[in-house]
Write a protein that holds these residues in place. Structure first.
Motif, PDB file in Angstrom:
ATOM      1  N   GLU A  11       0.827  -1.204   0.000  1.00  0.00           N
ATOM      2  CA  GLU A  11       0.000   0.000   0.000  1.00  0.00           C
ATOM      3  C   GLU A  11       0.861   1.254   0.000  1.00  0.00           C
ATOM      4  O   GLU A  11       0.565   2.232  -0.696  1.00  0.00           O
ATOM      5  CB  GLU A  11      -0.931   0.000   1.217  1.00  0.00           C
ATOM      6  CG  GLU A  11      -2.016  -1.083   1.178  1.00  0.00           C
ATOM      7  CD  GLU A  11      -1.494  -2.463   1.517  1.00  0.00           C
ATOM      8  OE1 GLU A  11      -0.344  -2.574   2.016  1.00  0.00           O
ATOM      9  OE2 GLU A  11      -2.224  -3.437   1.267  1.00  0.00           O
ATOM     10  N   LEU A  12       1.951   1.238   0.781  1.00  0.00           N
ATOM     11  CA  LEU A  12       2.833   2.405   0.811  1.00  0.00           C
ATOM     12  C   LEU A  12       3.583   2.556  -0.504  1.00  0.00           C
ATOM     13  O   LEU A  12       3.831   3.664  -0.975  1.00  0.00           O
ATOM     14  CB  LEU A  12       3.826   2.269   1.964  1.00  0.00           C
ATOM     15  CG  LEU A  12       3.223   2.424   3.370  1.00  0.00           C
ATOM     16  CD1 LEU A  12       4.310   2.203   4.413  1.00  0.00           C
ATOM     17  CD2 LEU A  12       2.596   3.790   3.537  1.00  0.00           C
ATOM     18  N   ILE A  13       3.955   1.441  -1.116  1.00  0.00           N
ATOM     19  CA  ILE A  13       4.596   1.515  -2.429  1.00  0.00           C
ATOM     20  C   ILE A  13       3.645   2.140  -3.432  1.00  0.00           C
ATOM     21  O   ILE A  13       4.012   2.994  -4.232  1.00  0.00           O
ATOM     22  CB  ILE A  13       5.020   0.108  -2.899  1.00  0.00           C
ATOM     23  CG1 ILE A  13       6.134  -0.428  -2.002  1.00  0.00           C
ATOM     24  CG2 ILE A  13       5.487   0.128  -4.350  1.00  0.00           C
ATOM     25  CD1 ILE A  13       6.499  -1.859  -2.293  1.00  0.00           C
ATOM     26  N   ALA A  14       2.368   1.722  -3.390  1.00  0.00           N
ATOM     27  CA  ALA A  14       1.391   2.288  -4.310  1.00  0.00           C
ATOM     28  C   ALA A  14       1.203   3.778  -4.064  1.00  0.00           C
ATOM     29  O   ALA A  14       1.103   4.576  -5.000  1.00  0.00           O
ATOM     30  CB  ALA A  14       0.054   1.552  -4.148  1.00  0.00           C
ATOM     31  N   ALA A  15       1.169   4.172  -2.773  1.00  0.00           N
ATOM     32  CA  ALA A  15       1.004   5.591  -2.455  1.00  0.00           C
ATOM     33  C   ALA A  15       2.182   6.410  -2.956  1.00  0.00           C
ATOM     34  O   ALA A  15       2.020   7.528  -3.459  1.00  0.00           O
ATOM     35  CB  ALA A  15       0.849   5.766  -0.941  1.00  0.00           C
ATOM     36  N   ALA A  16       3.397   5.845  -2.820  1.00  0.00           N
ATOM     37  CA  ALA A  16       4.577   6.556  -3.308  1.00  0.00           C
ATOM     38  C   ALA A  16       4.569   6.671  -4.823  1.00  0.00           C
ATOM     39  O   ALA A  16       5.117   7.613  -5.391  1.00  0.00           O
ATOM     40  CB  ALA A  16       5.845   5.831  -2.856  1.00  0.00           C
ATOM     41  N   ALA A  17       3.913   5.707  -5.485  1.00  0.00           N
ATOM     42  CA  ALA A  17       3.917   5.707  -6.942  1.00  0.00           C
ATOM     43  C   ALA A  17       2.888   6.653  -7.533  1.00  0.00           C
ATOM     44  O   ALA A  17       3.041   7.111  -8.654  1.00  0.00           O
ATOM     45  CB  ALA A  17       3.649   4.287  -7.453  1.00  0.00           C
ATOM     46  N   GLU A  18       1.818   6.971  -6.792  1.00  0.00           N
ATOM     47  CA  GLU A  18       0.721   7.752  -7.339  1.00  0.00           C
ATOM     48  C   GLU A  18       1.135   9.094  -7.907  1.00  0.00           C
ATOM     49  O   GLU A  18       0.672   9.476  -8.990  1.00  0.00           O
ATOM     50  CB  GLU A  18      -0.366   7.926  -6.275  1.00  0.00           C
ATOM     51  CG  GLU A  18      -1.175   6.648  -6.063  1.00  0.00           C
ATOM     52  CD  GLU A  18      -2.175   6.795  -4.945  1.00  0.00           C
ATOM     53  OE1 GLU A  18      -2.250   7.910  -4.380  1.00  0.00           O
ATOM     54  OE2 GLU A  18      -2.875   5.820  -4.630  1.00  0.00           O
ATOM     55  N   THR A  20       3.632  10.005  -9.517  1.00  0.00           N
ATOM     56  CA  THR A  20       4.280   9.885 -10.815  1.00  0.00           C
ATOM     57  C   THR A  20       3.376   9.225 -11.844  1.00  0.00           C
ATOM     58  O   THR A  20       3.778   9.033 -12.982  1.00  0.00           O
ATOM     59  CB  THR A  20       5.566   9.054 -10.688  1.00  0.00           C
ATOM     60  OG1 THR A  20       5.214   7.727 -10.291  1.00  0.00           O
ATOM     61  CG2 THR A  20       6.499   9.652  -9.667  1.00  0.00           C
ATOM     62  N   GLY A  21       2.169   8.848 -11.443  1.00  0.00           N
ATOM     63  CA  GLY A  21       1.257   8.202 -12.354  1.00  0.00           C
ATOM     64  C   GLY A  21       1.543   6.732 -12.578  1.00  0.00           C
ATOM     65  O   GLY A  21       1.049   6.134 -13.531  1.00  0.00           O
ATOM     66  N   VAL A  22       2.330   6.114 -11.716  1.00  0.00           N
ATOM     67  CA  VAL A  22       2.664   4.704 -11.824  1.00  0.00           C
ATOM     68  C   VAL A  22       1.816   3.931 -10.825  1.00  0.00           C
ATOM     69  O   VAL A  22       1.782   4.277  -9.642  1.00  0.00           O
ATOM     70  CB  VAL A  22       4.166   4.470 -11.545  1.00  0.00           C
ATOM     71  CG1 VAL A  22       4.487   2.987 -11.618  1.00  0.00           C
ATOM     72  CG2 VAL A  22       5.004   5.263 -12.530  1.00  0.00           C
ATOM     73  N   SER A  23       1.128   2.907 -11.274  1.00  0.00           N
ATOM     74  CA  SER A  23       0.291   2.131 -10.367  1.00  0.00           C
ATOM     75  C   SER A  23       1.144   1.307  -9.421  1.00  0.00           C
ATOM     76  O   SER A  23       2.317   1.033  -9.694  1.00  0.00           O
ATOM     77  CB  SER A  23      -0.617   1.192 -11.172  1.00  0.00           C
ATOM     78  OG  SER A  23       0.154   0.176 -11.792  1.00  0.00           O
ATOM     79  N   GLY A  24       0.517   0.913  -8.317  1.00  0.00           N
ATOM     80  CA  GLY A  24       1.241   0.098  -7.350  1.00  0.00           C
ATOM     81  C   GLY A  24       1.692  -1.220  -7.940  1.00  0.00           C
ATOM     82  O   GLY A  24       2.791  -1.704  -7.663  1.00  0.00           O
ATOM     83  N   GLU A  25       0.836  -1.832  -8.797  1.00  0.00           N
ATOM     84  CA  GLU A  25       1.193  -3.108  -9.416  1.00  0.00           C
ATOM     85  C   GLU A  25       2.389  -2.944 -10.355  1.00  0.00           C
ATOM     86  O   GLU A  25       3.291  -3.782 -10.384  1.00  0.00           O
ATOM     87  CB  GLU A  25      -0.010  -3.659 -10.182  1.00  0.00           C
ATOM     88  CG  GLU A  25      -1.174  -4.098  -9.308  1.00  0.00           C
ATOM     89  CD  GLU A  25      -2.022  -2.936  -8.820  1.00  0.00           C
ATOM     90  OE1 GLU A  25      -1.794  -1.789  -9.297  1.00  0.00           O
ATOM     91  OE2 GLU A  25      -2.901  -3.153  -7.972  1.00  0.00           O
ATOM     92  N   THR A  26       2.398  -1.844 -11.115  1.00  0.00           N
ATOM     93  CA  THR A  26       3.516  -1.596 -12.026  1.00  0.00           C
ATOM     94  C   THR A  26       4.806  -1.354 -11.252  1.00  0.00           C
ATOM     95  O   THR A  26       5.876  -1.844 -11.615  1.00  0.00           O
ATOM     96  CB  THR A  26       3.217  -0.392 -12.935  1.00  0.00           C
ATOM     97  OG1 THR A  26       2.021  -0.648 -13.664  1.00  0.00           O
ATOM     98  CG2 THR A  26       4.369  -0.144 -13.902  1.00  0.00           C
ATOM     99  N   ALA A  27       4.694  -0.584 -10.155  1.00  0.00           N
ATOM    100  CA  ALA A  27       5.877  -0.314  -9.338  1.00  0.00           C
ATOM    101  C   ALA A  27       6.457  -1.610  -8.792  1.00  0.00           C
ATOM    102  O   ALA A  27       7.681  -1.809  -8.803  1.00  0.00           O
ATOM    103  CB  ALA A  27       5.513   0.627  -8.192  1.00  0.00           C
ATOM    104  N   GLN A  28       5.583  -2.512  -8.337  1.00  0.00           N
ATOM    105  CA  GLN A  28       6.069  -3.777  -7.810  1.00  0.00           C
ATOM    106  C   GLN A  28       6.657  -4.656  -8.909  1.00  0.00           C
ATOM    107  O   GLN A  28       7.621  -5.392  -8.674  1.00  0.00           O
ATOM    108  CB  GLN A  28       4.945  -4.512  -7.093  1.00  0.00           C
ATOM    109  CG  GLN A  28       4.549  -3.848  -5.783  1.00  0.00           C
ATOM    110  CD  GLN A  28       3.622  -4.723  -4.969  1.00  0.00           C
ATOM    111  OE1 GLN A  28       4.004  -5.785  -4.498  1.00  0.00           O
ATOM    112  NE2 GLN A  28       2.381  -4.279  -4.812  1.00  0.00           N
TER     113      GLN A  28
END
Length: 375
Positions: A11-18, A20-28
Motif C-alpha cells: 500500500e505504501l509503495i502504491a502511495a509513493a507511486a501515485e 508519478t502516475g505509476v500504479s502500485g502493481e507496475t511499481a512492484q
C-alpha cells in the motif's frame, strides 16, 4: 529517502507511486525485475572472485551453497519470527543478505573446507539481521538507501572477523597463480556488475527516485573507472588488471548511502573518492594489513567494500546533514561485524582445516584430469 523504505508495504509503495502516475502493481513489477538483477549480481560476484587459475569451480559451488542457506534462512526469520509479510520487499531484503554473505566469503575463501561454508552461512544470518535492526530499528534517521553500510561494510568486517578468529595462516602460503582465462572472468564480471549496479542501489527506492539514482550511480562508477586508471598509471606506470577490475566498482560502493540524495556533481566526486580510496588500499594497505594481522584477505574485500563502504557511510553526515546516528551506524557496523565474525571464526576453528586450499580439487575429483593436461 531513508533505508526505512525496506519496511514499506504494498500500500505504501502504491502511495509513493501515485504522484508519478505509476500504479502500485507496475511499481512492484519493476521492483521484481530489479530484484532479479540483484540475484544476477550475486552470481557475478562469484565470477569476480575466480582469478585463481585452479580455483574456479570451487568458488561457484561455494556461492551456490551459501545462497541456498542464507536466503531461505533470512526469509524464514523475517516472516515467521519477526512477523513481516512475505512480499517483494522481503525477497529483495533476503537477497541483500545473501549478496552480503557472498561478498564476505571473499575474505576467507580457501580458509575453510567447502562443507563448512554451510555452517558459516547459518552463523552469518543472525549477525546480519542484528546489524540490520541496529541500523534501522535501534538508531534513528540512518541514511543508507543503497547499502554502503548494511551490505558492503558489514560484509568486509564480518569476513575479517572470521579470519581473525579462524587464524588459518597456512592459506597465505598457497600460490595464487592466475591465467589470462581466469582474469578474463573477473573483467567480464566487473563490467557486467557495472551495468547492473543501479538496480542494486535503487531496489527499494520509490519510482520517482529510480532514474536520478541510476544517473548518480553511473556517474560515481565512471569516476572510479577514471581515477583508478590515473592512479595506477601514476604510481606504477602499468595497470594491474585485478586491482583495476576491482577498484573501478568502488564508486558504486561509495554512492550507496547517498544515491537518492546527491547531485550529479556530488555523485561524481563521491565516485572519485571511492575509487581513489580503493586503489590506494590495494596498492599500499593490503599487503601491510595482511602482514600485521598474520591472516589473508583472499579477495581484498577490505579494499573494495570495507574502506569505500566507510567513506560512503560518512558522506551523508558531511554533505546532507544526517544526524549523529549516521556516525554510530558506521562505528556500530564495524564493531558488530568484527565481533560476530570473530565468534563465527572461533566456532569454525573447531573443525578441521582443508587439506587443499584455493584449489578446486578440494571438492572435485580433478587430480586425474590435471595429470593429462598440457602444461
Amino acid at each position: 529517502m531513508r533505508f526505512s523504505t525496506i519496511s514499506s508495504s504494498p500500500e505504501l509503495i502504491a502511495a509513493a507511486a501515485e504522484p508519478t502516475g505509476v500504479s502500485g502493481e507496475t511499481a512492484q513489477l519493476f521492483q521484481f525485475h530489479r530484484g532479479q538483477d540483484v540475484f544476477f549480481m550475486l552470481m557475478l560476484v562469484a565470477f569476480l572472485m575466480m582469478f585463481i587459475r585452479r580455483f574456479e569451480w570451487g568458488v561457484a559451488l561455494t556461492t551456490l551453497l551459501v545462497l541456498a542457506v542464507s536466503w531461505p534462512l533470512y526469509l524464514i526469520g523475517y516472516t515467521e519470527i519477526l512477523g513481516n509479510e512475505l512480499d517483494i520487499d522481503a525477497v529483495i531484503l533476503g537477497v541483500f543478505a545473501s549478496i552480503t554473505l557472498v561478498i564476505a566469503i571473499g575474505v576467507f575463501l580457501g580458509h575453510l573446507s567447502t562443507i563448512h561454508f554451510i555452517l558459516a552461512s547459518v552463523l552469518f544470518v543472525p549477525a546480519y539481521m542484528a546489524n540490520e535492526w541496529f541500523l534501522f530499528g535501534f538508531l534513528d534517521g540512518v541514511l543508507d538507501s543503497g547499502g554502503s553500510i548494511l551490505v558492503h561494510m558489514f560484509a568486509a568486517y564480518w569476513g575479517w572477523g572470521v579470519i581473525l578468529g579462524l587464524r588459518n595462516r597456512r592459506v597465505s602460503e598457497v600460490p595464487q597463480a592466475t591465467s589470462v582465462h581466469s582474469v578474463s572472468f573477473v573483467w567480464l564480471a566487473s563490467m557486467l556488475l557495472f551495468v547492473l549496479w543501479p538496480s542494486f542501489v535503487t531496489a527499494l527506492l520509490p519510482p520517482e527516485a529510480i532514474i536520478p539514482g541510476m544517473i548518480n550511480t553511473y556517474l560515481a562508477l565512471t569516476a572510479s573507472v577514471l581515477i583508478t586508471y590515473v592512479l595506477l598509471w601514476a604510481l606504477k606506470r602499468t595497470i594491474d588488471p585485478l586491482v583495476y577490475t576491482y577498484a573501478i566498482l568502488a564508486g558504486g560502493v561509495a554512492i550507496g548511502a547517498s544515491v537518492d540524495l546527491a547531485s550529479p556533481l556530488q555523485s561524481w566526486i563521491i565516485g572519485l573518492l571511492g575509487g581513489a580510496a580503493s586503489t590506494l588500499c590495494f596498492v599500499y594497505v593490503h599487503d601491510w594489513l595482511c602482514r600485521k594481522t598474520g591472516v589473508l584477505d583472499t579477495m581484498g574485500v577490505h579494499n573494495l567494500h570495507g574502506v569505500p563502504g566507510i567513506l560512503g557511510g560518512l558522506v551523508p553526515l558531511v554533505l546532507f546533514g544526517a544526524p549523529l546516528d549516521q556516525l554510530w551506524a558506521v562505528l556500530g557496523t564495524l564493531v558488530i561485524g568484527l565481533v560476530t565474525g570473530v565468534v563465527a571464526g572461533l566456532i569454525l576453528r573447531l573443525f578441521p582445516k582443508p587439506d587443499r586450499m584455493l584449489d578446486d580439487a578440494e571438492s572435485f575429483p580433478l587430480d586425474d584430469v590435471r595429470a593429462t593436461e598440457v602444461p
